[in-house]
Design a protein around this motif. Structure first.
Motif, PDB file in Angstrom:
ATOM      1  N   LYS A 354      16.208 -45.626  -4.712  1.00 36.23           N
ATOM      2  CA  LYS A 354      15.604 -46.634  -3.829  1.00 36.23           C
ATOM      3  C   LYS A 354      16.571 -47.054  -2.732  1.00 36.23           C
ATOM      4  O   LYS A 354      16.179 -47.261  -1.573  1.00 36.23           O
ATOM      5  N   LEU A 355      17.847 -47.169  -3.088  1.00 31.93           N
ATOM      6  CA  LEU A 355      18.846 -47.552  -2.083  1.00 31.93           C
ATOM      7  C   LEU A 355      19.005 -46.458  -1.030  1.00 31.93           C
ATOM      8  O   LEU A 355      19.124 -46.750   0.171  1.00 31.93           O
ATOM      9  N   PHE A 356      19.017 -45.210  -1.459  1.00 35.46           N
ATOM     10  CA  PHE A 356      19.104 -44.107  -0.491  1.00 35.46           C
ATOM     11  C   PHE A 356      17.895 -44.113   0.442  1.00 35.46           C
ATOM     12  O   PHE A 356      18.030 -43.923   1.662  1.00 35.46           O
ATOM     13  N   GLU A 357      16.716 -44.320  -0.111  1.00 40.47           N
ATOM     14  CA  GLU A 357      15.511 -44.353   0.730  1.00 40.47           C
ATOM     15  C   GLU A 357      15.572 -45.500   1.737  1.00 40.47           C
ATOM     16  O   GLU A 357      15.137 -45.369   2.881  1.00 40.47           O
ATOM     17  N   LYS A 358      16.129 -46.622   1.318  1.00 42.63           N
ATOM     18  CA  LYS A 358      16.200 -47.782   2.205  1.00 42.63           C
ATOM     19  C   LYS A 358      17.222 -47.575   3.322  1.00 42.63           C
ATOM     20  O   LYS A 358      16.939 -47.847   4.497  1.00 42.63           O
ATOM     21  N   PHE A 359      18.412 -47.069   2.980  1.00 42.12           N
ATOM     22  CA  PHE A 359      19.487 -46.956   3.972  1.00 42.12           C
ATOM     23  C   PHE A 359      19.351 -45.720   4.844  1.00 42.12           C
ATOM     24  O   PHE A 359      19.802 -45.721   5.988  1.00 42.12           O
ATOM     25  N   LEU A 360      18.750 -44.658   4.327  1.00 39.09           N
ATOM     26  CA  LEU A 360      18.553 -43.460   5.151  1.00 39.09           C
ATOM     27  C   LEU A 360      17.488 -43.676   6.211  1.00 39.09           C
ATOM     28  O   LEU A 360      17.570 -43.121   7.312  1.00 39.09           O
ATOM     29  N   ASN A 361      16.489 -44.479   5.861  1.00 38.93           N
ATOM     30  CA  ASN A 361      15.406 -44.812   6.789  1.00 38.93           C
ATOM     31  C   ASN A 361      14.770 -43.530   7.339  1.00 38.93           C
ATOM     32  O   ASN A 361      14.148 -42.772   6.610  1.00 38.93           O
ATOM     33  N   ASP A 362      14.947 -43.238   8.631  1.00 37.39           N
ATOM     34  CA  ASP A 362      14.335 -42.057   9.248  1.00 37.39           C
ATOM     35  C   ASP A 362      15.348 -40.944   9.536  1.00 37.39           C
ATOM     36  O   ASP A 362      15.055 -40.027  10.312  1.00 37.39           O
ATOM     37  N   LEU A 363      16.547 -41.031   8.928  1.00 37.36           N
ATOM     38  CA  LEU A 363      17.550 -39.994   9.189  1.00 37.36           C
ATOM     39  C   LEU A 363      17.118 -38.646   8.615  1.00 37.36           C
ATOM     40  O   LEU A 363      17.347 -37.592   9.217  1.00 37.36           O
ATOM     41  N   LEU A 364      16.507 -38.679   7.434  1.00 34.67           N
ATOM     42  CA  LEU A 364      16.070 -37.459   6.775  1.00 34.67           C
ATOM     43  C   LEU A 364      14.623 -37.608   6.337  1.00 34.67           C
ATOM     44  O   LEU A 364      14.155 -38.724   6.056  1.00 34.67           O
ATOM     45  N   VAL A 365      13.924 -36.488   6.271  1.00 33.29           N
ATOM     46  CA  VAL A 365      12.574 -36.499   5.718  1.00 33.29           C
ATOM     47  C   VAL A 365      12.689 -36.784   4.225  1.00 33.29           C
ATOM     48  O   VAL A 365      13.479 -36.137   3.515  1.00 33.29           O
ATOM     49  N   LYS A 366      11.954 -37.760   3.756  1.00 32.92           N
ATOM     50  CA  LYS A 366      12.103 -38.199   2.379  1.00 32.92           C
ATOM     51  C   LYS A 366      11.688 -37.088   1.410  1.00 32.92           C
ATOM     52  O   LYS A 366      10.583 -36.564   1.459  1.00 32.92           O
ATOM     53  N   ASP A 367      12.624 -36.771   0.552  1.00 31.78           N
ATOM     54  CA  ASP A 367      12.399 -35.784  -0.504  1.00 31.78           C
ATOM     55  C   ASP A 367      12.951 -36.395  -1.787  1.00 31.78           C
ATOM     56  O   ASP A 367      14.167 -36.353  -2.046  1.00 31.78           O
TER      57      ASP A 367
END
Length: 443
Positions: A354-367
């Motif tokens: 969850k933290l990675f998804e929050k901080f990455l935001n739009d940097l990477l396509v969520k996988d």
């Protein structure tokens, strides 16, 4: 026998009056009334062979009297009062009567000097309950004018302290809420029990059942202790006054000044109740008192602090929130006064995702599958270390765009994995010590 007793009584009275005159003379000199002090010295025939001891002055005697009167009678004494109809005495020469001034000639009037009681006025905070917690503009307390029902702020030195403490009141929202916390459900539960429920549903508590009045958050650096304090501040806006107090605010190099600051802090928090006082890195203020290197002034400050946390006078409507990275350095007396001690844990695998998804935001396509694999390799990472890794990945993309504007900048999960492998986690090496310590105190 009687004559000797009378002589001894007269001698003690003479010494007492002489000491009072010396105290008045020193007070006048320290406050700039040197000419009056010289006149008093000549009239009272005070010798220059004596001086006042460094730990005695009129201010301290006056404040000790206020404290004694408050403890004995439950209120502060009224030392002076304003005369309603003052009698003006004028001396005139009867034989030489001066004519009254004409109406056209207006005698200039001197500007009226401010009253002695015009030191400070505290406007109480309006804690109006709405449908939910206020996120916008909120009316906060302001210190101005004259004081209202608080004799401690009568002296100028107390007024200066109160004005400095006024700056610690947080007047803005941090735009964070309970949903922004990943994990640490126990800490969130206790904070909501201490802050949210008492403010929204005060009828649930009685004289026997009272909300928590103090909480100590401890854990490795970067686990989110300060974030929990920010959320508590944001969620309590409009319902409580939040004091963000640092160690530098309540400590002073002057003798006895630190004790005054902590006293005024709790007096203001009591006046503005309900209030929340947050001490970040509290181990700097509450270290063990049996250390050889501990100075006498530090011990006096800690004793004063202990009195206000849980002393003779009960502090109603005040919630003390503190955080520390070194709970074992805190004195046992302070630990006892914290009703709850909660360990802020490291995030588990799902929380790290969850933290990675929050901080990455739009940097990477969520996988989620790739993120889960990377999160498993981040065992022992704190939430702040995950944030720094994601920020480093974002800076890598910015550098690629900056150095080669014509080429498209692309980053992948392999870049993220390489960054993760270069980080040496700090929380994993410390968490075992915190868990072992928490077993002694946590419920």
């Amino acid at each position: 026998m009687l004559s000797s007793n009378k002589e001894e009584e007269c001698r003690s009275m003479t010494y007492r009056r002489r000491n009072i005159l010396y105290l008045i003379e020193k007070y006048l000199e320290e406050n700039g009334f040197r000419s009056i002090a010289n006149i008093l010295q000549k009239e009272a025939k005070l010798l220059q062979d004596y001086e006042i001891c460094d730990n005695v002055d009129l201010d301290s005697i006056y404040l000790e009297y206020l404290s004694y009167y408050k403890i004995k009678f439950g209120k502060y004494p009224q030392v002076i009062k304003k005369i309603k109809d003052p009698v003006k005495v004028t001396i005139s020469n009867i034989s030489k009567k001066t004519p009254p001034p004409s109406k056209k000639e207006e005698t200039p009037q001197e500007p009226s000097s401010p009253e002695l009681t015009d030191a400070l006025r505290i406007i109480p905070v309006s804690h109006e309950h709405g449908d939910g917690f206020v996120k916008g503009a909120v009316r906060f307390a302001a210190i101005e004018g004259t004081i209202d029902r608080c004799d401690l702020f009568f002296l100028p030195e107390w007024r200066d302290i109160a004005e400095s403490i006024q700056s610690t009141i947080v007047k803005k929202t941090f735009n964070v809420g309970w949903n922004d916390v990943c994990g640490n459900s126990k800490a969130v539960k206790i904070l909501r029990e201490s802050v949210e429920i008492p403010f929204k549903h005060p009828d649930l508590f009685t004289d026997v059942l009272k909300p928590w009045k103090s909480l100590l958050l401890h854990g490795p650096p970067g686990t989110g202790k300060t974030l929990l304090a920010r959320i508590t501040c944001s969620e309590s806006l409009g319902h409580a006054t939040f004091f963000n107090v640092s160690s530098s605010m309540v400590t002073s190099k002057w003798r006895g000044e630190s004790e005054k600051i902590i006293k005024v802090l709790f007096q203001m928090a009591s006046h503005y109740n309900p209030s929340i006082i947050f001490f970040d890195e509290i181990e700097g203020l509450t270290s063990k008192r049996d250390r050889i290197s501990d100075h006498e002034a530090s011990k006096r400050f800690k004793n004063e602090f202990l009195q206000h946390l849980d002393g003779l006078e009960e502090t109603k409507g005040i919630f003390v929130l503190a955080s520390t990275n070194l709970p074992w350095e805190i004195d046992a007396a302070f630990l006892r006064r914290f009703e709850r001690k909660v360990l802020v844990q490291l995030p588990n695998v799902d929380e790290r995702v969850k933290l990675f998804e929050k901080f990455l935001n739009d940097l990477l396509v969520k996988d989620k599958e790739r993120l889960h694999i990377i999160a498993e390799k981040c065992e022992g990472f704190t939430g702040d270390e995950i944030r720094i890794v994601c920020k480093e990945l974002g800076m890598k993309k910015i550098n690629m765009v900056y150095n080669s504007p014509s080429k498209s900048a692309s980053i992948s999960y392999d870049d993220l994995l390489n960054l993760v492998e270069t980080v040496e986690p700090t929380g994993g090496a410390q968490i075992e010590k915190f868990i072992e310590w928490s077993k002694k105190y946590e419920k």
